[in-house]
Scaffold this motif. Structure first.
Motif, PDB file in Angstrom:
ATOM      1  N   ARG A  52       0.854  -1.188   0.000  1.00  0.00           N
ATOM      2  CA  ARG A  52       0.000   0.000   0.000  1.00  0.00           C
ATOM      3  C   ARG A  52       0.892   1.239   0.000  1.00  0.00           C
ATOM      4  O   ARG A  52       1.972   1.267   0.600  1.00  0.00           O
ATOM      5  CB  ARG A  52      -0.905   0.026   1.237  1.00  0.00           C
ATOM      6  N   ARG A  53       0.452   2.288  -0.638  1.00  0.00           N
ATOM      7  CA  ARG A  53       1.255   3.509  -0.720  1.00  0.00           C
ATOM      8  C   ARG A  53       0.411   4.708  -0.368  1.00  0.00           C
ATOM      9  O   ARG A  53      -0.803   4.711  -0.523  1.00  0.00           O
ATOM     10  CB  ARG A  53       1.800   3.698  -2.136  1.00  0.00           C
ATOM     11  N   TYR A  82     -12.793  -0.369  -2.010  1.00  0.00           N
ATOM     12  CA  TYR A  82     -11.730   0.502  -2.488  1.00  0.00           C
ATOM     13  C   TYR A  82     -11.872   1.901  -1.899  1.00  0.00           C
ATOM     14  O   TYR A  82     -12.974   2.419  -1.748  1.00  0.00           O
ATOM     15  CB  TYR A  82     -11.774   0.601  -4.026  1.00  0.00           C
ATOM     16  N   ARG A 112      -9.236   7.733  -4.548  1.00  0.00           N
ATOM     17  CA  ARG A 112      -8.162   8.741  -4.573  1.00  0.00           C
ATOM     18  C   ARG A 112      -8.315   9.570  -5.850  1.00  0.00           C
ATOM     19  O   ARG A 112      -7.696   9.309  -6.877  1.00  0.00           O
ATOM     20  CB  ARG A 112      -6.794   8.054  -4.546  1.00  0.00           C
ATOM     21  N   TRP A 141      -5.081  11.340  -7.569  1.00  0.00           N
ATOM     22  CA  TRP A 141      -3.904  10.509  -7.843  1.00  0.00           C
ATOM     23  C   TRP A 141      -3.052  11.072  -8.979  1.00  0.00           C
ATOM     24  O   TRP A 141      -1.833  11.181  -8.865  1.00  0.00           O
ATOM     25  CB  TRP A 141      -4.342   9.086  -8.182  1.00  0.00           C
ATOM     26  N   ARG A 171       3.503   4.678 -10.955  1.00  0.00           N
ATOM     27  CA  ARG A 171       2.484   4.301  -9.981  1.00  0.00           C
ATOM     28  C   ARG A 171       2.119   5.434  -9.029  1.00  0.00           C
ATOM     29  O   ARG A 171       1.066   5.407  -8.391  1.00  0.00           O
ATOM     30  CB  ARG A 171       2.953   3.071  -9.192  1.00  0.00           C
ATOM     31  N   ASP A 220      -0.976  -4.485  -7.340  1.00  0.00           N
ATOM     32  CA  ASP A 220      -1.517  -4.533  -5.985  1.00  0.00           C
ATOM     33  C   ASP A 220      -3.037  -4.636  -5.976  1.00  0.00           C
ATOM     34  O   ASP A 220      -3.664  -4.502  -4.929  1.00  0.00           O
ATOM     35  CB  ASP A 220      -1.098  -3.282  -5.198  1.00  0.00           C
ATOM     36  N   ASN A 267      -5.113  -2.556  -7.128  1.00  0.00           N
ATOM     37  CA  ASN A 267      -5.785  -1.267  -7.152  1.00  0.00           C
ATOM     38  C   ASN A 267      -6.407  -1.088  -8.534  1.00  0.00           C
ATOM     39  O   ASN A 267      -5.933  -1.655  -9.529  1.00  0.00           O
ATOM     40  CB  ASN A 267      -4.793  -0.131  -6.885  1.00  0.00           C
ATOM     41  N   TYR A 322      -7.959   1.643 -11.590  1.00  0.00           N
ATOM     42  CA  TYR A 322      -7.891   2.985 -12.157  1.00  0.00           C
ATOM     43  C   TYR A 322      -9.106   3.156 -13.054  1.00  0.00           C
ATOM     44  O   TYR A 322      -9.289   2.399 -14.020  1.00  0.00           O
ATOM     45  CB  TYR A 322      -6.591   3.183 -12.947  1.00  0.00           C
ATOM     46  N   LEU A 349      -7.872   6.846  -9.009  1.00  0.00           N
ATOM     47  CA  LEU A 349      -7.356   5.648  -8.366  1.00  0.00           C
ATOM     48  C   LEU A 349      -8.355   5.132  -7.336  1.00  0.00           C
ATOM     49  O   LEU A 349      -8.870   5.899  -6.520  1.00  0.00           O
ATOM     50  CB  LEU A 349      -6.025   5.952  -7.665  1.00  0.00           C
ATOM     51  N   GLU A 382      -8.045   2.569  -4.469  1.00  0.00           N
ATOM     52  CA  GLU A 382      -7.037   1.800  -3.744  1.00  0.00           C
ATOM     53  C   GLU A 382      -7.725   0.688  -2.946  1.00  0.00           C
ATOM     54  O   GLU A 382      -8.582   0.950  -2.097  1.00  0.00           O
ATOM     55  CB  GLU A 382      -6.280   2.717  -2.793  1.00  0.00           C
ATOM     56  N   ARG A 383      -7.338  -0.549  -3.200  1.00  0.00           N
ATOM     57  CA  ARG A 383      -8.008  -1.673  -2.541  1.00  0.00           C
ATOM     58  C   ARG A 383      -7.730  -1.672  -1.037  1.00  0.00           C
ATOM     59  O   ARG A 383      -6.598  -1.441  -0.616  1.00  0.00           O
ATOM     60  CB  ARG A 383      -7.568  -3.004  -3.151  1.00  0.00           C
TER      61      ARG A 383
END
Length: 366
Positions: free
Chosen positions: A3-4, A42, A45, A48, A88, A345, A347, A349, A362, A364-365
């Protein structure tokens, strides 16, 4: 699962008076908006992409694919830059392409020693003077840097299409042996098959078959479905039927999966799942095929809907899927789900058509 944390775009943080209209008009997600159901949920974002409209103008974000290194390739239809390449973190690291003013379909194929792209241009676009042009479309194979490898000719030139049959290809799929399937979704609704060198093999679909199961009603997308192991299939969008139709690789009908209320775009196969952007949707009030009601739908290995990211939860009664709708919380942010890309990952888009020039969002999961 990695995760970021993604930083906000400096452009979005600038004073409102300095923002171009296209940025100022973009809706923004709440700080902690979670969409989807079950194990496929999710975090949205919306900020992103680090895209400066002064440098990289966007009209529609039609499709996105990821290469093995993790770079993300976005195909749009702005004449100044057809392809934007993101890392990413959401930073644009490359851009190319000026010859695809109606850029629509983007497919990545791993040939073993090289990854290549197939670009569909529908031919229908506004030119630089603002004049509408409805020209025949094209399919081009390129390298990841945009270098052209070859183009497929108009099917009329090889006797496949009759005089007057429209050709506006929207998507391609490439089989493991290299065979190329072109979905003529905005033209004559055929699926046209070529070998790896671009030689015609066969076609099926259209709209006037004796067996209506073969009819395609806006064949917007096509994908190679390898989820059944030794039984590869073609997943084909019949968007105005709110359905996917499945065929053998030779074009024999297998089954139809109906998705009431969801006008889906291309099928994206990832692991055991089939994902698709929902471009138009029916509403809970009964309105049909409404604009700006998009989301992402996710099907399991048995083609049952298990999550709608930005949509209401799927409900089955006596085994029949009930009409699905957009989640009201994303209205004004999710416009038209034209495509979904999945990264390493898992995720997502969300690429959108008619979204006020907004870049991909984005998901994000969690």
């Amino acid at each position: 699962m990695q995760r970021r944390t993604f930083l906000r775009s400096a452009a979005l943080a600038a004073p409102a008076i300095a923002l171009p209209t296209v940025l100022a008009s973009r809706a923004r997600a709440p700080e902690e908006l979670i969409v989807g159901q079950g194990s496929h949920r999710y975090r949205v974002r919306a900020d992103w992409a680090k895209v400066s409209p002064q440098q990289y103008s966007l009209i529609n974000c039609h499709e996105m694919v990821a290469d093995k290194s993790g770079k993300l390739y976005l195909l749009g239809d702005h004449p100044a830059n057809n392809v934007l390449v993101f890392d990413r973190s959401g930073k644009v690291i490359d851009s190319w392409g000026y010859r695809y003013p109606a850029g629509h379909g983007l497919t990545l194929f791993d040939e073993g020693d090289e990854e290549t792209l197939f670009i569909c241009d529908t031919g229908s676009h506004l030119d630089r003077t603002g004049r509408w042009r409805n020209e025949p479309g094209s399919v081009t194979k390129t390298r990841l840097n945009g270098e052209v490898i070859f183009r497929l000719g108009h099917p009329k030139t090889i006797g496949v299409y009759a005089e007057g049959e429209a050709y506006h290809p929207t998507e391609t799929a490439v089989a493991p042996n290299g065979d190329i399937y072109v979905a003529d979704g905005y033209g004559s609704n055929y699926i046209v098959r070529y070998d790896a060198n671009g030689r015609y093999i066969s076609h099926f679909g259209g709209k006037n078959n004796k067996d209506p199961r073969y009819n395609l009603n806006q064949a917007h997308g096509v994908a190679i479905d390898l989820r059944k192991g030794n039984e590869p299939r073609l997943a084909v969008t019949s968007r105005n039927d709110q359905a996917f139709k499945f065929f053998t690789l030779d074009g024999k009908f297998i089954e139809q999966v109906s998705l009431p209320g969801a006008y889906v775009c291309r099928p994206v196969i990832h692991g055991e799942n089939l994902l698709a952007g929902v471009c138009f949707a029916d509403t809970a009030a009964g309105a049909k095929r409404q604009k700006h009601h998009g989301y992402i739908t996710i099907l399991d290995a048995n083609n049952k809907v298990i999550s709608n990211a930005g949509g209401t939860a799927a409900t089955y009664k006596d085994g029949e899927l009930q009409t699905m709708h957009q989640d009201p919380r994303v209205h004004g942010l999710f416009h038209h789900g034209h495509d979904v890309c999945v990264d390493a990952d898992e995720n997502l888009y969300l690429c959108q058509w008619d979204a006020k020039g907004a870049p991909p969002i984005l998901l994000e999961r969690v």
